[in-house]
Design a protein around this motif. Sequence first.
Motif, PDB file in Angstrom:
ATOM      1  N   ASP A 166     -33.075  46.255   6.345  1.00  0.00           N
ATOM      2  CA  ASP A 166     -33.698  45.534   7.452  1.00  0.00           C
ATOM      3  C   ASP A 166     -33.355  44.052   7.470  1.00  0.00           C
ATOM      4  OD1 ASP A 166     -35.360  45.650   5.054  1.00  0.00           O
ATOM      5  OD2 ASP A 166     -36.817  44.463   6.169  1.00  0.00           O
ATOM      6  N   THR A 167     -32.877  43.501   6.344  1.00  0.00           N
ATOM      7  CA  THR A 167     -32.527  42.079   6.317  1.00  0.00           C
ATOM      8  C   THR A 167     -31.059  41.841   6.671  1.00  0.00           C
ATOM      9  OG1 THR A 167     -32.011  42.149   3.946  1.00  0.00           O
ATOM     10  CG2 THR A 167     -34.267  41.595   4.563  1.00  0.00           C
ATOM     11  N   TYR A 191     -36.913  53.984   4.128  1.00  0.00           N
ATOM     12  CA  TYR A 191     -37.965  54.539   3.279  1.00  0.00           C
ATOM     13  C   TYR A 191     -39.271  53.763   3.455  1.00  0.00           C
ATOM     14  CZ  TYR A 191     -36.998  50.724  -0.057  1.00  0.00           C
ATOM     15  OH  TYR A 191     -36.821  49.490  -0.645  1.00  0.00           O
ATOM     16  N   ASP A 192     -39.376  53.014   4.521  1.00  0.00           N
ATOM     17  CA  ASP A 192     -40.583  52.263   4.836  1.00  0.00           C
ATOM     18  C   ASP A 192     -40.787  52.332   6.340  1.00  0.00           C
ATOM     19  OD1 ASP A 192     -42.795  50.671   4.492  1.00  0.00           O
ATOM     20  OD2 ASP A 192     -41.756  49.092   3.391  1.00  0.00           O
ATOM     21  N   GLU A 193     -42.021  52.076   6.787  1.00  0.00           N
ATOM     22  CA  GLU A 193     -42.282  52.049   8.219  1.00  0.00           C
ATOM     23  C   GLU A 193     -41.689  50.794   8.838  1.00  0.00           C
ATOM     24  OE1 GLU A 193     -44.748  55.223   6.818  1.00  0.00           O
ATOM     25  OE2 GLU A 193     -44.335  53.237   6.016  1.00  0.00           O
ATOM     26  N   MET A 194     -41.098  50.944  10.008  1.00  0.00           N
ATOM     27  CA  MET A 194     -40.424  49.816  10.652  1.00  0.00           C
ATOM     28  C   MET A 194     -41.382  48.672  10.932  1.00  0.00           C
ATOM     29  SD  MET A 194     -37.674  51.587  13.273  1.00  0.00           S
ATOM     30  CE  MET A 194     -38.947  52.397  14.233  1.00  0.00           C
ATOM     31  N   ASP A 243     -34.524  46.069  12.999  1.00  0.00           N
ATOM     32  CA  ASP A 243     -34.279  45.957  14.432  1.00  0.00           C
ATOM     33  C   ASP A 243     -33.542  47.216  14.880  1.00  0.00           C
ATOM     34  OD1 ASP A 243     -33.439  45.380  17.011  1.00  0.00           O
ATOM     35  OD2 ASP A 243     -32.918  43.295  16.573  1.00  0.00           O
ATOM     36  N   ALA A 244     -34.292  48.198  15.357  1.00  0.00           N
ATOM     37  CA  ALA A 244     -33.697  49.490  15.708  1.00  0.00           C
ATOM     38  C   ALA A 244     -32.707  49.367  16.866  1.00  0.00           C
ATOM     39  CB  ALA A 244     -34.794  50.490  16.057  1.00  0.00           C
ATOM     40  N   ASP A 245     -32.995  48.491  17.821  1.00  0.00           N
ATOM     41  CA  ASP A 245     -32.078  48.329  18.957  1.00  0.00           C
ATOM     42  C   ASP A 245     -30.728  47.802  18.495  1.00  0.00           C
ATOM     43  OD1 ASP A 245     -33.926  49.239  20.838  1.00  0.00           O
ATOM     44  OD2 ASP A 245     -34.814  47.248  21.071  1.00  0.00           O
ATOM     45  N   LEU A 246     -30.755  46.854  17.552  1.00  0.00           N
ATOM     46  CA  LEU A 246     -29.497  46.321  17.009  1.00  0.00           C
ATOM     47  C   LEU A 246     -28.780  47.370  16.179  1.00  0.00           C
ATOM     48  CD1 LEU A 246     -27.459  44.107  16.115  1.00  0.00           C
ATOM     49  CD2 LEU A 246     -29.107  43.514  14.307  1.00  0.00           C
ATOM     50  N   ALA A 255     -31.922  57.560  10.037  1.00  0.00           N
ATOM     51  CA  ALA A 255     -32.830  58.551   9.455  1.00  0.00           C
ATOM     52  C   ALA A 255     -34.029  57.785   8.911  1.00  0.00           C
ATOM     53  CB  ALA A 255     -32.137  59.333   8.337  1.00  0.00           C
ATOM     54  N   SER A 256     -35.206  58.379   9.008  1.00  0.00           N
ATOM     55  CA  SER A 256     -36.408  57.709   8.525  1.00  0.00           C
ATOM     56  C   SER A 256     -37.320  58.690   7.824  1.00  0.00           C
ATOM     57  CB  SER A 256     -37.168  57.046   9.681  1.00  0.00           C
ATOM     58  OG  SER A 256     -38.413  56.528   9.231  1.00  0.00           O
ATOM     59  N   TYR A 257     -37.994  58.202   6.780  1.00  0.00           N
ATOM     60  CA  TYR A 257     -38.985  59.026   6.102  1.00  0.00           C
ATOM     61  C   TYR A 257     -40.280  59.112   6.896  1.00  0.00           C
ATOM     62  CZ  TYR A 257     -42.675  55.960   4.134  1.00  0.00           C
ATOM     63  OH  TYR A 257     -43.779  55.171   3.946  1.00  0.00           O
ATOM     64  N   SER A 258     -40.403  58.301   7.925  1.00  0.00           N
ATOM     65  CA  SER A 258     -41.615  58.228   8.741  1.00  0.00           C
ATOM     66  C   SER A 258     -41.506  59.131   9.964  1.00  0.00           C
ATOM     67  CB  SER A 258     -41.844  56.782   9.201  1.00  0.00           C
ATOM     68  OG  SER A 258     -42.748  56.735  10.282  1.00  0.00           O
ATOM     69  N   PRO A 259     -42.346  60.166  10.065  1.00  0.00           N
ATOM     70  CA  PRO A 259     -42.310  61.010  11.267  1.00  0.00           C
ATOM     71  C   PRO A 259     -42.649  60.230  12.538  1.00  0.00           C
ATOM     72  CG  PRO A 259     -43.527  62.103   9.495  1.00  0.00           C
ATOM     73  CD  PRO A 259     -43.286  60.687   9.053  1.00  0.00           C
TER      74      PRO A 259
END
Length: 336
Positions: free
Chosen positions: A91-92, A113-116, A122-125, A133-137
């Motif tokens: 994320d950095t 492995y963490d919530e955004m 920045d998901a758009d970027l 892929a994310s561990y968060s449903p």
Amino acid sequence: MTKRLLIVSPSFHGYHAAIARSFAELGYEAETYCYDAVDSVAEKVWNKARHELPARFFGTDTHQSPETVSRRAAARVRDAAPDVVLVVRGDTLTEEFWQVASEGGRPVVVWMYDEMRRTAFDADLVSRYARIASYSPLDTRALVAGGIDALHVPLGYDTTAEPSVSDEGRGVVSFLGAPSPKRHAALSAMHDDGLPVRAWGRGWSDHPFDRARTWRLRSSGLPNGRDVPGPGAHAIMRNSLATLNIHGDQDGFTMRTFEAAGSGAVQLIDRADVDEFYVPGEEVLVFESEAELIDIARRVARNPDDFEEVRRRARERTLAEHTFVHRARTMEGLWA
């Protein structure tokens, strides 16, 4: 032809190495680069003064300059020239890194492995350069609803870090991990009730060095121990009467969920929706209040032999369905 995989990851608990070993089992030539590593003691001191202390004061999670981190990570991608780049969290990392990582149409995948909401992700970027892929449903569903290609990939168990030969943890209800108000309250309630508890980790430890590096003046007031690396931590969970797993502001399941079960521990967990992975009452023990937690812990402490089947079933389920190799196979589908 063997594919070369570069894993760009935080150094957190050495999980990058476990992920690399899992992909190696699938035939990849996997190497790792820890983007939060520092080159010298002087740089570490500078980072603490310039980034970590202000981050603690303002409640952020910035410990190094994103530009420096991204420039170094991009240079590593250029040097390694991998076929695929897998970024853990990331994320950095700035756009400079993502541009370099995806040069020439190279597949890039991110595993969060963490919530955004708790990160600078920045998901758009990132989605312009990588699949996510994310561990968060919840994050996965939100990304898909926003038109971003995303896949839910839970965390898992590292079978190469099997419990070490150790007696540490025997006779106590253990907790391993970072402190939080909920975790401290639960352990304190059990401790006040006379149950034998012990918490391991730098945020609990009364060792002077741990107190200094976590900026603490006061003790937790609970029996405690220092950080313990993977196989030792797994041994503590296995040896304990039971091990506690309390989640905070999370909808994904922590690594401890799979590590405790994979180690053959009696896991006391605070979320009934763990039934997505384990059978409550048979493979894990679920509680919904401190009173229920204390009641379950008392029963385990009185008759530990009655819970041997819980240990066995939890471990068998984990090895059959929830290892890092299982997760690697899932993520491979994002670029294969």
